[in-house]
Design an enzyme around this catalytic site. Structure first.
Site, PDB file in Angstrom:
ATOM      1  N   PRO A   2     -18.530  34.157 -55.229  1.00 24.26           N
ATOM      2  CA  PRO A   2     -17.440  33.267 -55.608  1.00 24.26           C
ATOM      3  C   PRO A   2     -16.128  33.996 -55.857  1.00 24.26           C
ATOM      4  O   PRO A   2     -16.081  34.952 -56.617  1.00 24.26           O
ATOM      5  CB  PRO A   2     -17.946  32.613 -56.894  1.00 24.26           C
ATOM      6  N   GLU A   3     -15.103  33.572 -55.175  1.00 26.09           N
ATOM      7  CA  GLU A   3     -13.750  34.018 -55.488  1.00 26.09           C
ATOM      8  C   GLU A   3     -12.984  32.780 -55.948  1.00 26.09           C
ATOM      9  O   GLU A   3     -13.575  31.735 -56.203  1.00 26.09           O
ATOM     10  CB  GLU A   3     -13.126  34.704 -54.277  1.00 26.09           C
TER      11      GLU A   3
END
Length: 286
Positions: A2-3
């Site tokens: 996840p960014e």
DNA sequence: GCTGTGACCTGAACGC
DNA sequence: TGCGTTCAGGTCACAG
């Protein structure tokens, strides 16, 4: 992993399905998932119980659930493999379920923190007057934040004796950028990852920021379509994570601009993907 | 004070 | 088939 765009998708899901609900009970199944809550798992649960969740906020890759009736918030970081899921109470436990939060209502769902590698976690913290958890006061605004200061970022870049990819990953300069989007933005900007930042001109910084924002907005646009009512998704293996990438993971494949085979180089215990023709390395000063 | 490096962690992929 | 090794990377503590 996840960014910022993935975390924003999660934030929107939580806002819709968790905000306004009152915590009934908390079950910590793995102590490492609350390691940033210094007082420990029992304290974490006790402090959450009977409190109402407020509007979910995000800065960079951190998101937090303010407790509506006191000056504290549940801070969440998904690490590399974390997921926040809203699941039916009777759904089977996920293999890597770490924390379960039940609510005092009859909606029949609960919030689950699932994390294979346990780099992520939840913790409870006091908030600053503007509502930010005190432990992330050092985290810079992210480039999608309307209050992100482009000029200040440019000046900070020039002051640093560092290279451009390091700077992009430095969450105290700009938050929300991880290895994947850094490589993508650098490819778009035709910048080699080892380019020193001291010589950056305003137009170059502006162009780079523009590419960072474009990459994130594109991922956000795709990710925003893929979660349903019961699944607040940050699944690194499915759906929107199949976004089309121009650089990351494309070693040996032709550059989409010039056809030159893309390269991968070990970098800071990670990998950097780049086009050796479009992204020329800086000249070494001896 | 600033910058760079390695540890943390688990499971998939790979080589033998 | 099974075992050992490598790789993935966000954050933080620590070294220089």
């Amino acid at each position: 992993m996840p960014e910022l765009p993935e975390v924003e998708v999660v934030r929107r899901g939580l806002e819709r399905w968790v905000a306004g609900r009152v915590v009934a009970d908390v079950q910590v199944l793995h102590p490492r998932a609350v390691r940033r809550h210094i007082a420990g798992a029992e304290d974490f649960g006790a402090r959450l119980r009977e409190h109402r969740i407020g509007l979910v906020q995000r800065r960079g890759k951190y998101l937090w659930l303010p407790l509506a009736d006191n000056r504290s918030a549940v801070l969440a970081h998904l690490g590399m493999s974390g997921q926040l899921l809203v699941q039916p109470q009777d759904a089977p436990d996920e293999k890597h379920l770490r924390i379960r939060i039940g609510f005092d209502d009859d909606l029949g769902t609960e919030l689950r923190f699932v994390d294979q590698r346990t780099f992520g976690g939840l913790s409870l913290h006091g908030t600053t007057p503007d509502g930010l958890p005190d432990v992330i006061a050092h985290i810079a605004r992210d480039p999608l934040d309307p209050l992100f200061d482009d000029a200040a970022f440019h000046e900070a870049l020039r002051r640093r004796r560092t290279t451009v990819k390091r700077a992009l990953l430095d969450q105290s300069l700009i938050s929300g950028v991880g290895n994947i989007y850094a490589d993508e933005a650098l490819w778009r900007a035709r910048l080699h990852y080892e380019r020193p930042t001291t010589g950056f001109t305003r137009p170059r910084t502006a162009e780079l920021l523009g590419h960072v924002r474009d990459v994130m907005n594109a991922a956000l646009a795709v990710g925003g379509t893929s979660f349903d009512s019961l699944y607040v998704n940050v699944n690194g293996e499915s759906g929107y994570f199949d976004r089309s990438l121009d650089a990351y993971g494309r070693e040996g494949e032709p550059c989409r601009r010039c056809g030159t085979p893309m390269r991968r180089r070990p970098w800071m215990n990670r990998s950097s993907y780049f086009c050796p023709r479009c992204q020329r390395p800086p000249r070494v000063v001896s």
